[in-house]
Design an enzyme around this catalytic site. Structure first.
Site: not given
Length: 578
Positions: A87, A148, A179, A203-204, A206
């Site tokens: 994402g 993804r 991941d 990167k994320t 979250d």
């Protein structure tokens, strides 16, 4: 003002961005050189990891690299591919900008269209200076696109090798989450004998890709949480204005509650649920509902008929009884995938699944409203995860909390623990539970990056490019000491790998960093939440700033966990990149 030419977009391209000292020489951006430190990083599964990744482990020794100064030797002829994976997160474009800047004219940078899928298909294009001038400091992943796809089969590995040969690639940079960087570790091992370097970039939004003091945060987290905090702050300001609504706000963050916790620290809502605490305290769904109902009832008894409840996206997976159900469902869905595909109705699938579940879990599943029961059977994502963003947990809580409040209104003995006076109980009985639900997710992923994310990602890109020029492979880049100029590191990817259960089998993955209930951030939150629950103490932080006194504000949770003495970041000297 069409085509990304708003007044704002035109100005942010001109924005000066802080650059760490190690990348500067006489005011110009130059590559850094790295030295292997004595610090070894590894997990409890290191023996199994070392056996599966012998080449990269032998090369890195699982030791951390530290940028020590400028790379004096000029390196040319490198052909580097960069891709986004997973994402979007604000700041990704500046990683590409940093790569292009540090590689310079003597090397070639290729963009991979549409993420790992594009690497398999060989859809690459050369990135020019004119292109990066258009994307500097802008949000989104639209320059390259993303997907993804997880590269894990022999056919896919061979496709990657064909792309490497077709473009004569020297290196690949994978910009992604846990991941995706697991994929980077696999590619580094796969391509080692071909002399192809692989570097990861964290990167994320979250915030669940962090390694203590070595990797304080992933990029995109700061921008996303500031966007969400603005929205939640606006809603908090609305509640005492309308004086009649409870807003249940679900925030993106599937596997960890970092986003919810950060937004809570910035806005101070009446109720914030932290999934990791729910799991640690072994709270049932009923217990959780009761805790929310208690706060709402107590406020109503004082005449406060409004408030905000912040809910992490992945909450449903942390409630112990639901965790057991979902884990069992994951195994059943993976094992009987073909059988289920041949079934035509949801009822047929559910009847089949009930018979495969332990009796107590089948009973729990059947007790849920049909809408939520069906959602637990949604197709898993490419990594075997339940797509919790599609499950309206906030609506489930509203339904259950309303039912519990009505019971409490009918039975005075069920509010005895709240110590209400007769007058307060009468006031509570008259209270009408009016609600609104929200899910803030995509709103936070592609906004223009905050000054922190713009600077952080630029420096990550400079670090990734420097590692390639300095001849390294199998690392993920990191920047620490965010409050005093930035310290640039490279962490061995193999040192971060663990064995986890995925798709019904054991796989090597980078472990997600969850909220720790003994962390400085959580302890501070826990010390204040009762005050925020009692009456309004909220804050509306407003929109993110690129100029002015709040522009250099770090995420509160990062500052607390890293032990910084202020919220202000300092990543070096401000430089006009292009």
């Amino acid at each position: 003002m069409e085509d990304h030419r708003s007044l704002f977009e035109q100005e942010i391209r001109k924005l000066k961005v802080p650059v760490a000292k190690v990348f500067l020489k006489n005011g110009k951006i130059v590559p850094a050189v790295f030295a292997k430190s004595s610090e070894v990083i590894g997990t409890s599964d290191k023996d199994a990891v070392n056996a599966q990744f012998p080449k990269t482990v032998a090369q890195t020794e699982n030791k951390i690299l530290k940028a020590t100064g400028n790379l004096e030797k000029k390196i040319t002829g490198k052909r580097v591919a960069v891709l986004f994976s997973g994402g979007p997160a604000a700041g990704g474009h500046n990683v590409v900008v940093g790569l292009k800047k540090i590689l310079g004219d003597g090397n070639t940078l290729f963009g991979v269209k549409n993420g790992p899928k594009g690497l398999l298909e060989g859809t690459l294009f050369e990135i020019t200076d004119e292109m990066v001038k258009e994307i500097v400091n802008t949000g989104g992943f639209d320059f390259l696109g993303s997907d993804r796809t997880k590269i894990k089969t022999d056919e896919q590995f061979n496709a990657v090798k064909e792309t490497v040969k077709k473009y004569n690639l020297s290196a690949i940079v994978v910009i992604g989450g846990d991941d995706s960087n697991t994929n980077a570790a696999i590619l580094a091992e796969l391509l080692y004998d071909m002399g192809v370097q692989v570097i990861g970039v964290p990167k994320t939004i979250d915030g669940d890709l962090q390694i203590g003091s070595y990797l304080p945060i992933s990029f995109g987290f700061d921008t996303a949480t500031k966007i969400y905090a603005e929205l939640v702050g606006n809603i908090l300001q609305d509640t005492p204005s309308s004086r009649k609504y409870w807003h249940f706000v679900k925030l993106m963050g599937r596997a960890a509650s970092h986003v919810a916790l950060e937004v809570a620290l910035q806005t101070r809502p009446a109720i914030t649920i932290i999934s990791e605490e729910v799991k640690e305290k072994n709270m049932s769904l009923g217990t959780l509902v009761q805790s929310i109902a208690d706060v709402i009832a107590k406020r109503a008894s004082k005449g406060i008929n409004h408030g905000v409840v912040v809910v992490p996206e992945g909450l449903i997976e942390f409630i112990p009884e639901m965790m057991k159900l979902i884990a069992e469902l994951n195994e059943v869905l993976a094992h009987y995938e073909v059988d289920l595909q041949n079934m035509h109705t949801m009822d047929e699938k559910k009847d089949f699944i009930y018979k495969k579940l332990p009796a107590e879990l089948a009973k729990l599943m059947a007790s849920l409203p049909d809408e939520f029961e069906n959602m637990l059977l949604l197709d898993r994502d490419s990594h075997g995860n339940l797509q919790v963003s599609q499950i309206p947990t906030e609506r489930l809580l509203i339904i259950m909390v309303e039912e519990r409040l009505n019971e409490m209104k009918r039975h005075e003995d069920e509010v005895r623990h709240l110590n209400m006076t007769a007058e307060e109980y009468a006031r509570f009985q008259k209270f009408k539970f009016a609600t609104n639900s929200h899910f803030f997710g995509y709103e936070g992923r592609c906004g223009a990056p905050t000054l922190f994310d713009a600077a952080y990602t630029l420096n990550l890109g400079l670090a990734a490019g420097s590692l390639i020029l300095d001849g390294h492979t199998g690392y993920i880049v990191a920047v620490t000491d965010l409050q005093k100029g930035g310290n640039v590191l490279a962490l061995p990817l193999t040192g971060l790998l663990n064995i986890e259960r995925r798709h019904g089998k054991d796989e090597m993955v980078i472990k997600k960093a969850l909220v720790e209930t003994n962390s400085p951030t959580f302890l501070f939150f826990a010390s204040r939440r009762a005050v925020w629950a009692e009456k309004d103490h909220f804050t509306s932080p407003g929109p993110r700033q690129l100029w002015g006194p709040s522009a250099k504000q770090l995420p509160v949770s990062v500052a607390l966990n890293q032990g910084y003495d202020s919220l202000a970041f300092d990543l070096g000297e401000e430089v006009q990149v292009y």
